[in-house]
Design an enzyme around this catalytic site. Structure first.
Site, mmCIF file in Angstrom:
data_model
loop_
_atom_site.group_PDB
_atom_site.id
_atom_site.type_symbol
_atom_site.label_atom_id
_atom_site.label_comp_id
_atom_site.label_asym_id
_atom_site.label_seq_id
_atom_site.Cartn_x
_atom_site.Cartn_y
_atom_site.Cartn_z
ATOM 1 N N GLY A 134 0.732 -1.296 -0.211
ATOM 2 C CA GLY A 134 0.156 -0.145 -0.255
ATOM 3 C C GLY A 134 0.915 1.384 -0.101
ATOM 4 O O GLY A 134 2.172 0.915 -0.488
ATOM 5 N N ASP A 168 -8.332 5.320 13.596
ATOM 6 C CA ASP A 168 -8.335 4.768 12.278
ATOM 7 C C ASP A 168 -9.995 3.061 12.168
ATOM 8 O O ASP A 168 -9.361 2.281 11.563
ATOM 9 C CB ASP A 168 -8.197 4.348 10.916
ATOM 10 N N PHE A 197 2.051 3.422 2.595
ATOM 11 C CA PHE A 197 2.774 2.878 3.383
ATOM 12 C C PHE A 197 3.595 2.245 3.782
ATOM 13 O O PHE A 197 4.980 1.809 4.494
ATOM 14 C CB PHE A 197 2.335 3.653 4.635
ATOM 15 N N GLY A 198 3.629 0.953 3.540
ATOM 16 C CA GLY A 198 4.489 0.113 2.948
ATOM 17 C C GLY A 198 4.172 -1.480 2.385
ATOM 18 O O GLY A 198 2.915 -1.542 2.146
ATOM 19 N N VAL A 211 2.901 -6.035 3.406
ATOM 20 C CA VAL A 211 2.768 -6.343 4.763
ATOM 21 C C VAL A 211 3.025 -7.899 4.272
ATOM 22 O O VAL A 211 3.069 -8.426 3.086
ATOM 23 C CB VAL A 211 1.357 -6.772 5.172
#
Length: 543
Positions: free
Chosen positions: A286, A396, A288-289, A291
């Site tokens: 995504g 969130d 921001f990074g 998984v």
């Protein structure tokens, strides 16, 4: 923003079993796709499992789906939750017995089998004790929530400790369990008393669970009915395995258990070297990074979230992570360990079914009926009620930030980090990466994030559940949503959703944050949604 999302297939893996201890498992940050092996049909669904459509997934920062999802959460203050047996509080007991098998993860751990006995040498560490195996004579560390005092009620297979009525029902009603299966737990309503929970069946209700209060006599005995009193709980249980004697059914077998998560990966395994992690299967990517599913120390299956350099300051992240790891509840994904130098790695429990959003849209979740969906909402409210009690804030809360395990177990992930993000398109609050459609107006417009703005987000999450993952405010762009909500617009009742549930959503969407309900109220409302007219405890026949 060029954010992309990929997801692998999924299969059963880690199962949930609430611990025998005062507070459940640890806490965390994480969402990702499901385990990349085979698809396993959901036992509670009415249709067979289907293949995942990998082409229909949209962008998220960490591999959830539908829109952007960074991580979320912010903190104010918190209370430290005690571990299974806090240091110095083993009451002079030095012989403990293993409740589960355990395979050593480091050279300092002890491997052991269920039933093995230990002499406790040092319990000052809380979560990991130094012990000597009586069988082998070997010394090493053991997870304290895997053992109980020998010959105590905690060591009984049927004793499930501090477990709520609803969690007991979830376990007993799991597919494959038969009538008469049972467990004993602490009473939620009467201090010093216990509850006996039994799976039953009748023509009107079908499969259901009956609860009987076990009371304690002044002289130390126990009874469900005064005409049948017993010196010990063990004798009471033995009696009712031989005769129903007024209960709905005699006790047959103990409810199956699954190993709990340990508190952390091992003793002193918090800030870990990057080299101790092996990234094996990429589950999502995504803004921001990424998984990954991976392995720690060559022994332990974990989920690993990797952050792009510059996403947040390592010092600020480490400070927040220290708070997050102290939050422990069985509806929060446990934070295991971190790599605190950039690129930052966040290591958490691996959840076999991936994010709730993907589960609803592409997995077995799309076959779920209202009772299962309401129960999942109740589990999320349970975790949020704990966050509420701890004076923490998620920031969130949405389906993409909820993880699903076996038997429809839900855990909250990705809290504690949203306020640390340093990306301008997120921090602007109305930028492309900010989740406007889930955010309360006072938070989106003025940055006023509170537990009450989380309540607003929970109302939006409920629409995701009942619509099987539909994006909120269909047909409306972010700016339009913000303008319309400020003018008083609220989403209408989704198709097939009971009006009483929509009323709860509207309570969550009150303009004045103080008029929104607490998560404690929401949890109670949802847990009793289908059983509000029934007594909590059964008197039994002739009792």
């Amino acid at each position: 923003m060029g954010c992309i999302k990929s997801k692998e297939n999924k299969s059963p893996a880690i199962k949930y079993r609430p611990e025998n201890t005062p507070e459940p498992v640890s806490t965390s940050v994480s969402h990702y796709g499901a385990e990349p092996t085979t698809v396993s049909p959901c036992p509670s669904s009415s249709a067979k499992g289907t293949a995942v459509n990998f082409s229909s997934l949209s962008m998220t920062p960490f591999g959830g789906s539908s829109g952007v999802t960074p991580f979320g959460g912010a903190s104010s203050s918190f209370s430290v939750v005690p571990s299974s047996y806090p240091a110095g509080l083993t009451g002079g007991v030095t012989i403990f017995v293993a409740l589960y098998d355990y395979e050593a993860r480091t050279t300092e751990d002890l491997s052991f089998k269920k039933g093995e006995r230990f002499q406790i040498i040092n319990n000052t560490e809380g979560d990991w004790w130094e012990a000597r195996s009586i069988a082998t004579g070997k010394n090493g560390y053991i997870p304290s929530n895997y053992v109980a005092p020998a010959d105590s009620i905690q060591a009984e297979e049927w004793y499930f400790g501090k477990m709520g009525r609803k969690d007991a029902e979830r376990l007993l009603l799991n597919p494959g369990n038969q009538r008469g299966i049972f467990l004993v737990r602490e009473s939620e309503t009467t201090k010093g008393a216990y509850s006996l929970s039994i799976r039953d069946w009748d023509e009107i209700r079908g499969d259901n669970v009956k609860h009987y209060k076990i009371r304690k006599l002044d002289n130390g005995g126990y009874y469900i009915t005064t005409r049948a009193q017993f010196d010990t709980l063990q004798k009471l249980v033995k009696h009712y395995t031989e005769h129903a004697d007024g209960l709905c059914h005699k006790l047959t077998t103990v409810c199956p258990t699954v190993k709990p998560q340990t508190q952390g990966l091992a003793k002193d395994a918090w800030e870990i070297p990057r080299e101790s992690l092996r990234l094996e299967v990429k589950l999502g990517q995504g803004c921001f990074g990424e998984v990954w599913m991976g392995t720690w120390n060559g022994t332990t299956k974990v989920a690993i979230k990797t952050l792009k350099p510059g996403t947040m300051m390592p010092e600020a992240f480490l400070q927040e992570a220290q708070i997050m790891k102290k939050l422990r509840h069985d509806k929060l994904v446990p934070l295991y360990a971190v790599v605190s130098e950039e690129p930052i790695y966040i290591v958490t429990e691996f959840m076999s079914k991936g994010s709730l959003l993907d589960f609803l849209k592409e997995g077995d979740g799309k076959y779920l009926k209202l009772p299962q969906l309401v129960d999942m909402a109740a589990q999320i409210a349970d975790g949020m009620a704990y966050i509420e009690r701890m004076n923490y804030i998620h920031r969130d809360l949405r389906a993409a930030n909820i993880l699903v395990g076996e038997n429809l177990v839900c855990k909250i992930a990705d809290f504690g980090l949203a306020r640390l993000i340093e990306d301008n398109e997120y921090t602007a609050r109305q930028g492309a990466k900010f989740p406007i459609k889930w955010t309360a107006p006072e938070a989106a417009l003025y940055g006023r994030f509170t537990i009450k703005s989380d309540v607003w987000s929970f109302g939006i999450l409920q629409t995701e559940l009942v619509t099987k993952g539909r994006v909120p405010y269909p047909g409306m762009v972010n700016r339009e949503v913000l303008e319309q909500v400020e003018r008083g617009y609220r989403m209408p009742c989704p198709q097939g959703c009971p009006e009483s549930l929509h009323e709860l959503m509207n309570l969550c969407w009150k303009k004045d944050p103080d008029e929104r309900p607490t998560f404690e109220y929401i949890q109670s409302f949802l847990e009793d949604y289908f059983t509000a007219t029934e007594p909590q405890y059964q008197p039994g026949e002739n009792l």
